[in-house]
Design an enzyme around this catalytic site. Structure first.
Site, short mmCIF file in Angstrom:
data_model
loop_
_atom_site.label_atom_id
_atom_site.label_comp_id
_atom_site.label_asym_id
_atom_site.label_seq_id
_atom_site.Cartn_x
_atom_site.Cartn_y
_atom_site.Cartn_z
N ASP A 70 0.59 -1.16 -0.03
CA ASP A 70 0.30 0.42 -0.08
C ASP A 70 0.79 1.41 -0.22
O ASP A 70 1.49 2.02 0.90
CB ASP A 70 -1.07 -0.03 0.70
CG ASP A 70 -1.97 0.73 1.22
OD1 ASP A 70 -1.44 2.04 0.39
OD2 ASP A 70 -2.81 1.21 2.27
N GLU A 104 28.33 6.97 -0.49
CA GLU A 104 28.28 6.20 -0.62
C GLU A 104 27.87 5.58 -1.81
O GLU A 104 27.99 3.93 -1.72
CB GLU A 104 27.19 5.70 0.61
CG GLU A 104 25.46 5.06 0.60
CD GLU A 104 24.85 4.64 0.21
OE1 GLU A 104 24.65 3.61 1.33
OE2 GLU A 104 24.30 4.29 -1.08
N CYS A 141 25.31 8.12 5.53
CA CYS A 141 24.76 9.38 5.10
C CYS A 141 25.31 10.31 5.86
O CYS A 141 25.15 11.85 5.85
CB CYS A 141 23.34 9.60 5.51
SG CYS A 141 22.50 8.09 4.41
N ARG A 158 13.79 -2.50 12.03
CA ARG A 158 14.12 -1.40 13.58
C ARG A 158 15.20 -1.05 13.98
O ARG A 158 15.11 -0.06 14.77
CB ARG A 158 12.75 -2.11 13.93
CG ARG A 158 11.45 -2.05 13.65
CD ARG A 158 9.67 -1.74 14.25
NE ARG A 158 10.16 -0.94 15.68
CZ ARG A 158 9.07 -0.36 15.15
NH1 ARG A 158 9.03 0.33 14.35
NH2 ARG A 158 9.22 0.54 16.33
N THR A 176 17.35 0.44 12.81
CA THR A 176 18.03 0.96 12.34
C THR A 176 17.52 2.26 13.49
O THR A 176 17.53 3.95 13.61
CB THR A 176 18.07 1.44 11.07
OG1 THR A 176 16.52 1.34 11.20
CG2 THR A 176 18.53 0.54 10.28
N HIS A 220 19.28 15.12 10.17
CA HIS A 220 19.60 13.94 9.08
C HIS A 220 18.11 13.39 8.87
O HIS A 220 17.32 13.09 9.79
CB HIS A 220 20.46 12.58 9.08
CG HIS A 220 20.68 11.34 8.33
ND1 HIS A 220 21.18 12.18 7.34
CD2 HIS A 220 20.24 10.34 8.37
CE1 HIS A 220 20.88 10.95 6.20
NE2 HIS A 220 20.16 9.77 6.56
N LYS A 269 9.58 11.52 9.30
CA LYS A 269 9.14 11.12 10.37
C LYS A 269 10.64 11.62 10.91
O LYS A 269 10.50 12.02 12.26
CB LYS A 269 8.13 10.06 10.45
CG LYS A 269 7.22 10.00 10.16
CD LYS A 269 5.38 10.36 10.67
CE LYS A 269 4.60 10.12 10.84
NZ LYS A 269 4.45 8.98 9.96
N ARG A 321 10.34 13.86 14.87
CA ARG A 321 11.04 12.69 16.17
C ARG A 321 11.94 13.33 17.05
O ARG A 321 12.20 14.04 18.44
CB ARG A 321 10.40 11.82 15.70
CG ARG A 321 10.13 10.78 17.53
CD ARG A 321 9.63 9.48 17.20
NE ARG A 321 9.54 8.85 15.80
CZ ARG A 321 9.82 7.64 15.54
NH1 ARG A 321 10.54 6.56 16.04
NH2 ARG A 321 9.26 7.33 14.85
N ASN A 353 15.21 10.74 0.34
CA ASN A 353 16.79 10.42 1.91
C ASN A 353 18.20 10.27 0.65
O ASN A 353 17.91 9.64 -0.16
CB ASN A 353 16.70 9.33 2.63
CG ASN A 353 17.83 9.09 2.95
OD1 ASN A 353 18.92 10.35 3.37
ND2 ASN A 353 18.08 7.82 3.78
N SER A 369 24.94 5.61 9.36
CA SER A 369 24.87 4.38 9.68
C SER A 369 26.55 3.38 9.84
O SER A 369 27.07 3.88 9.18
CB SER A 369 23.82 3.53 8.93
OG SER A 369 23.43 3.79 8.72
#
Lengths: 389, 132, 352
Positions: C29, C81, C113, C200, C202, C235, C240, C244, C267, C297
């Protein structure tokens, strides 16, 4: 300088000749010209061969010696020279032969032209043809050979109001002529609509605006005019053979709507022959693309600049009019085996001037002109031939 | 192996370095060692000259039958551009909508991948034009 | 000696694809994915674009804006990268294309990144120590997400360049600190076409932990609080996360708005914070202060405290396209075109 005559002509059929190699093409054309000239073979003093890219098409270079060898002339050790100027290779080879005879260096000279194009795929074939343009500054930046001509067409349309239909009418006329030539690659008439609707190659040009990929060979035999009657009753006289060059890149030209090398070569040729454009009844011009023929008939002085499209659409270059252009079908319908083309143009003029062109015969043909182009006009050779009465 | 053949032209391919005749002042691209107008007098007087990279489209074509290098970009646009300095350059126009193309449109150069020697080979970069 | 930004430039390819178009192919979706990631569209490089062409366009814009002689640039570092070559530097081609070579140093950086901000830090050090007069730091990527992977909805292309110096600054870099650990949240092994990630993992132990740690360290060192800054750039692997993390640290939505680009272009990896910062510099006024934190990362964060100087009024910002103009310059493509442009379609071998 001695006057030069053509005493024999020969050619292969043009087209996709799957069972013939480059050497087969060269030899078949050469032998038929030698046969036509009533030569036994050992009179031949020299061979000039027009070929653009045997190395790329067939991985064979050194084809002057190759063709001489397989024509049975190796033991005669005649000088055999390959001549290259892309699409003008054949016309240029002819000019070398004419100069050799005119100078007194050689008496009997065979001039051949051959190209075997279908031994590579379509994409590679197109890339090889583009090597006639500036590889480093045009081709490697994405300019294909059709695209360079398409850019000429668009500029011609922009500057002179030439229409897409007028450009397409070149293909219609040349297919009509080709339908009368049993050696042509395409012997079928086409409709204007078909040209306009053909698959786009490089807009505004479509597939039916482009000469095909062809295999073929053509050859002529030259000798001093004073000795010509010894071999034939119908010699044709070389009235002029002129050549000019220009910038390799189209972009570097003053105008994108002219080939100045055509204009200059034509002026030199007409001066040499003591003639004017109005004295010419038939012309074989280098219509590798439809737009090329429009440029040619303007730059040669047959029509004013910007009027070539209209003249073609009006039928002023069709068989039966005052000036017949590309009675053989031209590169478009007869086919364009690159190195053979310039020689094949001469072969067609000779057949017409001898009165042997059958259904496509130009009545009262006295003077014929051939214009052979290398690249986008960086080399142009113009020959003028006359009937010997 | 076309590595060196492209590499030695990098100054011109990346930065439009042409030449200017020290006698008559005419500008040429690609570089020339003799001026076609001044001939012998110009020898040794042809100086490197950098084009600004802006110009106007003289003519163009939308290419459908692409060489293998440009297969992924077809149909693509090739043009002859009249640079502001007077010289003309043949190159692709990228990032343009086909129905926006016209003779006379203003373009400027940018650097893009022009070709490569296969997936394991060297990438050749060079100028392309984009609409201003 | 004050060190900071003398000029900047950016580039974003014009092609865009929307999450709905990607979801349609993989039976996901896309609408929900778009809401979940807060990504409305992502940028896609054209078939003739890569990190080198993006870096050159950004670097040229940087120089057009300030008129500094490229021969005075002593170092060029390009962080990415997705360097086009595994061996053969991006930075040498950029150096040649902006005519900075040959009397200078150059190298390519890789740190997921944050390779671009690492390049900025190196230039700051070299300029600050007097080893070079100017340094060019570039962050750019044409990142890959495996077909059908969650990353495919976000991995995009773009980059920005920064000319670092000590004279005619448009922005002074007051301080920079980093926070670095061994955290395998995202990686790509040598020879692999696509990166892998820890799902998750990450999030909290990676992105959030490193950004908040670096940010808190910088605030503490500088003795500042979030409200002392006019803008904040974090970054932004999706739309989202930066919202946050801003909230966690006490920054408001207003502070991060100008630098939040991922919802519109996806991104851009090494290009992300450099582009976000460029977007702020497009509108910033003398005296304003910017807080910026990159994340790479693997893992690490680089945090920057930046003050806009009066010099920004002297910079010819209009000599290169603004971020807004680059974001607005767009052409939407379908998944098939996207797959073709990103080399995801297996082609026939050339037969000649």
């Amino acid at each position: 300088m001695r006057e030069v005559a053509i005493i024999g002509v020969g050619d292969t059929k043009f087209g996709e000749l799957w069972d013939m190699s480059l050497r087969d093409l060269g030899i078949q054309a050469g032998l038929s010209a030698v046969y036509d000239a009533n030569l036994s073979g050992d009179e031949i003093d020299a061979l000039y061969l027009g070929n653009m890219s045997a190395g790329k098409f067939t991985e064979q270079e050194h084809i002057g010696a190759l063709i001489s060898d397989y024509s049975g002339l190796a033991r005669d050790h005649i000088p055999a020279t390959r001549v290259e100027a892309a699409g003008a290779s054949g016309g240029l080879a002819f000019r070398q032969g004419v100069m050799a005879v005119a100078s007194g260096m050689h008496d009997i000279v065979v001039v051949g032209g051959a190209e075997k194009m279908t031994d590579v795929g379509d994409t590679l074939s197109t890339e090889i043809q583009a090597m006639a343009a500036d590889q480093q500054w045009e081709t490697s930046f994405g300019a294909t050979f059709p695209a360079l001509h398409a850019m000429i067409a668009r500029r011609h349309m922009h500057e002179y109001g030439t229409t897409r239909e007028q450009i397409a009418s070149v293909a219609v006329k040349n297919h009509k002529h080709g339908s009368l030539n049993p050696k042509a690659q395409f012997q079928k008439e086409i409709k204007l609509e078909s040209v306009l609707r053909s698959l786009p190659v490089a807009e505004p040009l479509g597939m039916f605006d482009c000469a095909p990929v062809s295999d073929g060979g053509a050859a002529v035999v030259l000798c001093p005019l004073e000795k010509a009657r010894k071999y034939t009753d119908t010699p044709v006289k070389v009235l002029a053979s002129a050549q000019a060059s220009d910038t390799l890149s189209l972009a570097n030209r003053e105008s994108l709507c002219r080939f100045d090398a055509t204009t200059v070569a034509a002026q030199r040729a007409f001066k040499m022959a003591g003639l004017e454009p109005k004295d010419v009844q038939l012309a074989e011009v280098h219509d590798s693309y439809t737009i090329s023929e429009i440029l040619a008939i303007e730059d040669l002085g047959f029509f004013p600049k910007g009027k070539g499209g209209q003249a073609t659409a009006d039928g002023e270059t069709t068989l039966g009019s005052k000036l017949a252009v590309n009675t053989s079908g031209g590169l478009k319908a007869r086919g364009d085996p690159i190195g053979a083309t310039g020689v094949a143009q001469v072969v067609e003029l000779v057949r017409q001037l001898r009165g042997e062109a059958d259904k496509r015969q130009v009545s009262g043909a006295e003077v014929g002109l051939a214009q052979n182009v290398g690249g986008t006009g960086a080399t142009v050779v113009v020959q003028i031939l006359g009937r010997v009465n | 192996m076309a590595v060196a053949r492209f590499w030695r032209e990098n100054a011109s391919r990346y930065n439009l370095i042409g030449t200017k005749c020290g006698v008559c002042g005419r500008v040429y691209f690609p570089p020339r060692s003799v001026c076609p107008t001044c001939h012998r007098k110009s020898i040794g007087k042809m100086e490197p000259f950098k084009l600004k990279g802006e110009g106007e489209v003289l003519t163009y074509s939308i290419v459908h039958e692409a060489p293998s290098q440009l297969e992924m970009q077809k149909p693509y646009v090739i043009a002859i551009v009249q640079m502001d300095e007077g010289v003309r350059i043949t190159g692709q126009i990228i990032d343009v909508e086909l129905d926006e193309l016209k003779v006379g449109m203003k373009v400027r150069t940018t650097l893009r991948k022009v070709s490569d020697d296969g997936a394991a080979g060297v990438i050749h970069y060079g100028y392309k034009f984009m609409p201003v | 000696m004050d060190v900071g930004i003398v000029s900047y430039g950016a580039y974003i390819p014009r092609y865009r694809i929307v999450p709905q178009e990607i979801g349609k192919v993989w039976g996901t979706d896309g609408e929900a994915m778009s809401r979940n990631l807060y990504i409305l569209s992502k940028s896609v490089p054209g078939p003739d674009e890569d990190v080198i062409t993006i870096a050159v366009e950004a670097a040229r814009g940087t120089l057009r804006r300030c008129g500094v002689d490229p021969k005075r640039i002593g170092a060029i570092y390009v962080g990415s990268e997705s360097h086009p070559y595994a061996v053969k530097p991006t930075s040498t081609i950029v150096a040649e294309a902006i005519e900075a070579s040959p009397n200078m140093t150059a190298a390519d950086f890789e740190f997921a990144c944050k390779a671009g901000t690492a390049a900025i830090q190196c230039c700051l050090g070299l300029v600050g120590s007097g080893m070079i007069e100017y340094g060019m730091a570039i962050g750019a990527d044409t990142s890959q997400g495996a077909p059908g992977d969650a990353l495919e909805y976000s991995a995009s292309a773009g980059g920005a360049a920064y000319l670092i110096g000590s004279k005619n600054l448009i922005a002074k870099i007051e301080n920079t600190v980093s926070y670095t650990t061994d955290t395998p949240d995202f990686w790509r092994r040598e020879g692999q076409d696509y990166p892998s990630h820890g799902g998750r993992f990450t999030g909290e132990p990676a992105y959030f932990k490193h950004i908040t740690s670096a940010a808190k360290r910088l605030l503490e060192t500088m003795g500042t609080k979030p409200s002392d800054y006019d803008y904040a750039v974090f970054h932004q692997p999706n739309g989202k996360f930066p919202m946050r993390v801003a909230k966690q640290l006490g920054f408001t939505d207003q502070q991060i708005e100008a630098g939040l680009l991922t919802p519109f272009i996806g991104n851009t990896y090494s290009g992300a914070v450099p582009l976000g910062l460029a977007s702020v510099l497009d509108v910033a006024k003398p005296g304003q202060r910017i807080f910026a934190v990159a994340y790479g990362s693997g893992a690490g964060s680089d945090a920057f405290d930046i003050s806009i100087t009066d010099g920004i009024e002297e910079l010819d910002r209009s000599a290169a396209p603004s971020i807004r103009e680059l974001v607005e310059r767009k052409k939407f493509i379908d998944y098939a075109t996207y797959a073709k442009y990103k080399n995801k379609i297996k082609l026939k071998e050339a037969i000649e």
